[in-house]
Design a protein around this motif. Structure first.
Motif, PDB file in Angstrom:
ATOM      1  N   ALA A 164       0.867  -1.323  -0.017  1.00  8.97           N
ATOM      2  CA  ALA A 164       0.001  -0.039  -0.026  1.00  8.97           C
ATOM      3  C   ALA A 164       0.940   1.330   0.092  1.00  8.97           C
ATOM      4  O   ALA A 164       0.609   2.008  -0.608  1.00  8.97           O
ATOM      5  CB  ALA A 164      -0.789   0.138   1.233  1.00  8.97           C
ATOM      6  N   TRP A 165       1.900   1.233   1.009  1.00  6.43           N
ATOM      7  CA  TRP A 165       2.663   2.224   0.857  1.00  6.43           C
ATOM      8  C   TRP A 165       3.454   2.555  -0.521  1.00  6.43           C
ATOM      9  O   TRP A 165       3.627   3.825  -1.066  1.00  6.43           O
ATOM     10  CB  TRP A 165       3.839   2.294   1.838  1.00  6.43           C
ATOM     11  CG  TRP A 165       3.370   2.169   3.233  1.00  6.43           C
ATOM     12  CD1 TRP A 165       2.079   2.818   3.725  1.00  6.43           C
ATOM     13  CD2 TRP A 165       3.716   1.711   4.587  1.00  6.43           C
ATOM     14  NE1 TRP A 165       1.859   2.768   5.277  1.00  6.43           N
ATOM     15  CE2 TRP A 165       2.943   2.114   5.490  1.00  6.43           C
ATOM     16  CE3 TRP A 165       4.986   0.991   4.805  1.00  6.43           C
ATOM     17  CZ2 TRP A 165       3.149   1.677   7.056  1.00  6.43           C
ATOM     18  CZ3 TRP A 165       5.178   0.600   6.086  1.00  6.43           C
ATOM     19  CH2 TRP A 165       4.168   0.788   7.196  1.00  6.43           C
ATOM     20  N   ALA A 166       3.709   1.529  -1.114  1.00  3.18           N
ATOM     21  CA  ALA A 166       4.419   1.697  -2.298  1.00  3.18           C
ATOM     22  C   ALA A 166       3.661   2.029  -3.522  1.00  3.18           C
ATOM     23  O   ALA A 166       4.077   3.129  -4.222  1.00  3.18           O
ATOM     24  CB  ALA A 166       5.038   0.275  -2.676  1.00  3.18           C
ATOM     25  N   LEU A 167       2.528   1.613  -3.423  1.00  7.94           N
ATOM     26  CA  LEU A 167       1.305   2.121  -4.472  1.00  7.94           C
ATOM     27  C   LEU A 167       1.011   3.432  -4.300  1.00  7.94           C
ATOM     28  O   LEU A 167       0.847   4.420  -5.357  1.00  7.94           O
ATOM     29  CB  LEU A 167       0.306   1.216  -4.579  1.00  7.94           C
ATOM     30  CG  LEU A 167      -0.968   1.761  -5.435  1.00  7.94           C
ATOM     31  CD1 LEU A 167      -0.392   1.640  -6.864  1.00  7.94           C
ATOM     32  CD2 LEU A 167      -1.945   0.874  -5.332  1.00  7.94           C
ATOM     33  N   LEU A 168       0.888   4.185  -3.077  1.00  6.73           N
ATOM     34  CA  LEU A 168       0.278   5.358  -2.811  1.00  6.73           C
ATOM     35  C   LEU A 168       1.545   6.430  -3.053  1.00  6.73           C
ATOM     36  O   LEU A 168       1.275   7.232  -3.672  1.00  6.73           O
ATOM     37  CB  LEU A 168       0.174   5.429  -1.177  1.00  6.73           C
ATOM     38  CG  LEU A 168      -1.330   4.964  -0.774  1.00  6.73           C
ATOM     39  CD1 LEU A 168      -1.483   5.068   0.672  1.00  6.73           C
ATOM     40  CD2 LEU A 168      -2.365   5.466  -1.576  1.00  6.73           C
ATOM     41  N   PRO A 210      -3.741   9.736  -5.239  1.00  6.97           N
ATOM     42  CA  PRO A 210      -3.895   8.631  -4.230  1.00  6.97           C
ATOM     43  C   PRO A 210      -5.118   8.545  -3.730  1.00  6.97           C
ATOM     44  O   PRO A 210      -5.282   7.172  -3.175  1.00  6.97           O
ATOM     45  CB  PRO A 210      -3.152   9.678  -2.942  1.00  6.97           C
ATOM     46  CG  PRO A 210      -2.304  10.477  -3.619  1.00  6.97           C
ATOM     47  CD  PRO A 210      -2.885  10.961  -4.982  1.00  6.97           C
ATOM     48  N   VAL A 211      -6.116   9.088  -4.076  1.00  6.29           N
ATOM     49  CA  VAL A 211      -7.588   8.591  -3.554  1.00  6.29           C
ATOM     50  C   VAL A 211      -8.101   7.634  -4.536  1.00  6.29           C
ATOM     51  O   VAL A 211      -8.525   6.496  -4.187  1.00  6.29           O
ATOM     52  CB  VAL A 211      -8.486   9.828  -3.946  1.00  6.29           C
ATOM     53  CG1 VAL A 211      -9.948   9.447  -3.664  1.00  6.29           C
ATOM     54  CG2 VAL A 211      -8.105  10.906  -2.987  1.00  6.29           C
ATOM     55  N   ILE A 259     -11.790  10.868 -13.343  1.00  4.83           N
ATOM     56  CA  ILE A 259     -11.577  10.259 -11.638  1.00  4.83           C
ATOM     57  C   ILE A 259     -12.629   9.933 -11.157  1.00  4.83           C
ATOM     58  O   ILE A 259     -12.974   8.958 -10.332  1.00  4.83           O
ATOM     59  CB  ILE A 259     -10.698  11.501 -11.094  1.00  4.83           C
ATOM     60  CG1 ILE A 259      -9.289  11.574 -11.596  1.00  4.83           C
ATOM     61  CG2 ILE A 259     -11.027  11.313  -9.842  1.00  4.83           C
ATOM     62  CD1 ILE A 259      -8.343  12.665 -10.819  1.00  4.83           C
ATOM     63  N   VAL A 260     -13.743  10.772 -11.271  1.00  8.65           N
ATOM     64  CA  VAL A 260     -14.993  10.739 -10.399  1.00  8.65           C
ATOM     65  C   VAL A 260     -15.645   9.405 -11.042  1.00  8.65           C
ATOM     66  O   VAL A 260     -16.160   8.814 -10.102  1.00  8.65           O
ATOM     67  CB  VAL A 260     -15.959  11.806 -10.769  1.00  8.65           C
ATOM     68  CG1 VAL A 260     -17.216  11.650 -10.186  1.00  8.65           C
ATOM     69  CG2 VAL A 260     -15.393  13.214 -10.110  1.00  8.65           C
ATOM     70  N   VAL A 261     -15.649   9.077 -12.165  1.00  9.54           N
ATOM     71  CA  VAL A 261     -16.413   7.911 -12.767  1.00  9.54           C
ATOM     72  C   VAL A 261     -15.599   6.706 -12.179  1.00  9.54           C
ATOM     73  O   VAL A 261     -16.262   5.747 -11.793  1.00  9.54           O
ATOM     74  CB  VAL A 261     -16.326   7.990 -14.334  1.00  9.54           C
ATOM     75  CG1 VAL A 261     -16.691   6.604 -14.796  1.00  9.54           C
ATOM     76  CG2 VAL A 261     -17.261   9.051 -14.723  1.00  9.54           C
ATOM     77  N   VAL A 262     -14.318   6.698 -12.204  1.00 12.01           N
ATOM     78  CA  VAL A 262     -13.468   5.540 -11.719  1.00 12.01           C
ATOM     79  C   VAL A 262     -13.496   5.258 -10.298  1.00 12.01           C
ATOM     80  O   VAL A 262     -13.901   4.083  -9.840  1.00 12.01           O
ATOM     81  CB  VAL A 262     -12.151   5.825 -12.161  1.00 12.01           C
ATOM     82  CG1 VAL A 262     -11.001   4.680 -11.525  1.00 12.01           C
ATOM     83  CG2 VAL A 262     -11.929   5.739 -13.704  1.00 12.01           C
ATOM     84  N   VAL A 263     -13.668   6.378  -9.466  1.00 13.78           N
ATOM     85  CA  VAL A 263     -13.839   6.430  -7.972  1.00 13.78           C
ATOM     86  C   VAL A 263     -15.179   5.684  -7.721  1.00 13.78           C
ATOM     87  O   VAL A 263     -15.176   4.805  -6.791  1.00 13.78           O
ATOM     88  CB  VAL A 263     -13.509   7.641  -7.332  1.00 13.78           C
ATOM     89  CG1 VAL A 263     -13.970   7.689  -5.980  1.00 13.78           C
ATOM     90  CG2 VAL A 263     -11.953   8.086  -7.387  1.00 13.78           C
ATOM     91  N   VAL A 264     -16.023   6.392  -8.189  1.00 16.25           N
ATOM     92  CA  VAL A 264     -17.395   5.805  -7.944  1.00 16.25           C
ATOM     93  C   VAL A 264     -17.680   4.307  -8.320  1.00 16.25           C
ATOM     94  O   VAL A 264     -18.317   3.517  -7.770  1.00 16.25           O
ATOM     95  CB  VAL A 264     -18.638   6.772  -8.662  1.00 16.25           C
ATOM     96  CG1 VAL A 264     -20.184   5.951  -8.544  1.00 16.25           C
ATOM     97  CG2 VAL A 264     -18.666   7.891  -8.179  1.00 16.25           C
ATOM     98  N   THR A 265     -17.044   4.011  -9.515  1.00 13.84           N
ATOM     99  CA  THR A 265     -17.090   2.693 -10.194  1.00 13.84           C
ATOM    100  C   THR A 265     -16.662   1.513  -9.048  1.00 13.84           C
ATOM    101  O   THR A 265     -17.045   0.515  -8.782  1.00 13.84           O
ATOM    102  CB  THR A 265     -16.539   2.571 -11.554  1.00 13.84           C
ATOM    103  OG1 THR A 265     -17.160   3.117 -12.442  1.00 13.84           O
ATOM    104  CG2 THR A 265     -16.558   1.039 -12.153  1.00 13.84           C
ATOM    105  N   LEU A 266     -15.186   2.224  -8.576  1.00 16.73           N
ATOM    106  CA  LEU A 266     -14.443   1.176  -7.546  1.00 16.73           C
ATOM    107  C   LEU A 266     -15.257   1.047  -6.452  1.00 16.73           C
ATOM    108  O   LEU A 266     -15.402   0.018  -5.676  1.00 16.73           O
ATOM    109  CB  LEU A 266     -13.126   1.857  -7.395  1.00 16.73           C
ATOM    110  CG  LEU A 266     -12.262   1.597  -8.577  1.00 16.73           C
ATOM    111  CD1 LEU A 266     -10.815   2.315  -8.323  1.00 16.73           C
ATOM    112  CD2 LEU A 266     -11.893   0.154  -8.706  1.00 16.73           C
TER     113      LEU A 266
END
Length: 490
Positions: free
Chosen positions: A131-135, A147-148, A211-218
């Protein structure tokens, strides 16, 4: 006395009753928090982990890095899903919020168990490091909101991994269901599911599109996977654990009695390891997974020097950090045997060492297939690294087992030898010690200094040997031994 209302399978028609699993998770978390031996240290550890996570998501944005690192985003996203799925599949769905024996007298539903496993999943050194590496990578090469998106991917991958784990356990408990699990079918399905979305998420992190579409989908996918995992956990709870039952009821032909007490105890300890489902699965996973990555990636010999430390750090967490939990309640019987305490601890340390050596050797053999012909210094560094990290891991396991024993039932496929937060501390300390030793030997191998390699390895092994000797002397103390037995056999 009627017991029907205590059954977790009882239908719950009222709306308030449907909220019980969430409320039960809160009760169990408070119960676990109340049983922490050092609450201030635990709170400090959680605060440090939280600050490290925030720093990983914020600080890299202020640092200028090579833009070419963005190409690592997609394989990194897929790797997180695969590693989390493999870990959950090997442990049969995740961690237990309450041990199986203790949960037997409480009406804990499969949904409560599932939600608890999801909450405890981040309390793992492997999950935290990834998680730290990806963030950090997303913050360094992505847009400000990257990061979100990365955090949403982490949560979705964790929930997907739990669903994979429950699917694996459901397959294991069905007739002829073991073969698909051994073929890693659930893990392959998880990889295929993650490969396509990972490309979209990587592009979003890098360019900031949709971004909004991807976050809502996830978020929607995460909620759907939570429900799917809950259904699978309920299906698993209605089936008999065939894998665990088969290991416990298998017939064994009698063998000749060994001539020495040490050989008898070594045989018993070795059998205890391989009759435990989580230990057997975890050992094979940790032996084959890093070696397969090294084989697929074509790592060279200097990189292979670091592999024994990775494997040993993982394998010692299977039971080595709480070495005497291998006996459970049987430890009371073991202490009545007319055997010297030094013989008991020597046999247990021997079994742990041969487990670490075997897993590390399998990893190195797989990685050596595509590593080419090594120089004398590189070959010496790999062999010495394996010896050094095994000695470090055995000495750490003996010390921690005597200082912080825990009562654990390793018959459960989801058991861990210590509480989750303690496991995080153990794994981080082991990872730091073995990685530093591996980096030191790698540097000397690159410089071609075989003489310094031998000298440094001898010093490190000698330090570990002194610590092992000190632990053996401490085990000979009847009062110290009684404290450990009282806790482990409780």
């Amino acid at each position: 006395m009627p017991t029907a209302r205590s059954s977790p399978a009882e239908p719950t028609p009222h709306r308030r009753a449907r909220a019980h699993p969430v409320r039960d998770v809160g009760h169990l978390l408070r119960f676990r928090a109340a049983t922490v031996r050092r609450p201030r240290a635990a709170a400090l550890a959680l605060a440090v982990l939280g600050l490290a996570t925030v720093a990983a998501a914020v600080v890299p944005a202020w640092v200028t890095v090579d833009p070419g690192l963005a190409r690592l985003l997609q394989p990194g996203l897929v790797a997180i899903a695969l590693v989390a799925g493999g870990s959950a599949a090997a442990s049969g769905g995740g961690r237990e919020l309450l041990p199986r024996d203790a949960a037997a007298v409480h009406p804990i539903s499969p949904l409560t168990d599932h939600l608890g496993a999801l909450l405890l999943s981040p309390l793992s050194a492997g999950w935290l490091i990834q998680a730290w590496a990806l963030l950090g990578l997303a913050s360094a090469v992505g847009v400000p909101a990257a990061p979100v998106v990365a955090l949403c991917w982490l949560v979705a991958s964790t929930v997907l991994a739990q669903a994979v784990g429950w699917t694996s356990e459901w397959l294991r408990r069905r007739h002829r269901g073991l073969l698909p699990v051994r073929l890693a079918l659930p893990l392959v399905v998880a990889g295929l599911l993650a490969a396509g979305p990972a490309e979209v998420v990587a592009a979003t992190i890098r360019d900031g599109d949709l971004i909004v579409v991807v976050v809502v989908t996830l978020v929607v996918v995460t909620l759907g996977l939570v429900v799917l995992g809950a259904r699978l956990a309920g299906a698993v709870a209605r089936l008999v654990p065939r894998d665990e039952g088969r290991l416990e009821t298998r017939a064994h032909a009698p063998r000749p009695t060994p001539r020495s007490d040490f050989v008898v105890l070594r045989r018993i300890d070795r059998g205890s390891v391989w009759r435990s489902a989580p230990l057997r699965r975890g050992t094979w996973l940790l032996a084959l997974a890093p070696g397969s990555v090294a084989l697929a990636g074509g790592l060279d010999w200097p990189a292979l020097v670091l592999m024994p430390g990775l494997v040993a750090s993982g394998c010692v967490l299977l039971f080595g950090v709480n070495l005497w939990c291998l006996d459970g309640r049987g430890m009371l019987w073991r202490e009545t045997l007319p055997v010297a305490p030094r013989t008991v601890v020597a046999a247990r340390a021997w079994v742990l060492a041969e487990l670490l050596l075997g897993a590390g050797a399998v990893t190195l053999l797989l990685g050596a297939v595509r590593a080419g012909r090594p120089t004398a210094a590189e070959l010496a560094a790999v062999v010495l690294a394996l010896a050094v990290v095994v000695a470090q891991s055995v000495s750490a396991g003996l010390r921690w087992s005597a200082a912080h024993p825990h009562a654990v039932d390793l018959r459960s496929a989801r058991a861990t030898p210590a509480p989750p937060l303690a496991m995080v501390g153990y794994s981080l300390r082991l990872a730091v010690a073995t990685t530093v030793a591996g980096l030191l030997l790698t540097g000397l191998a690159t410089a071609g200094r075989v003489d310094l390699l031998l000298a440094v390895a001898a010093v490190l092994v000698l330090v570990s040997a002194l610590r092992i000797s000190r632990s053996v002397r401490r085990w000979a103390d009847p009062l110290a031994r009684a404290e450990v037995v009282a806790v482990v056999a409780a």
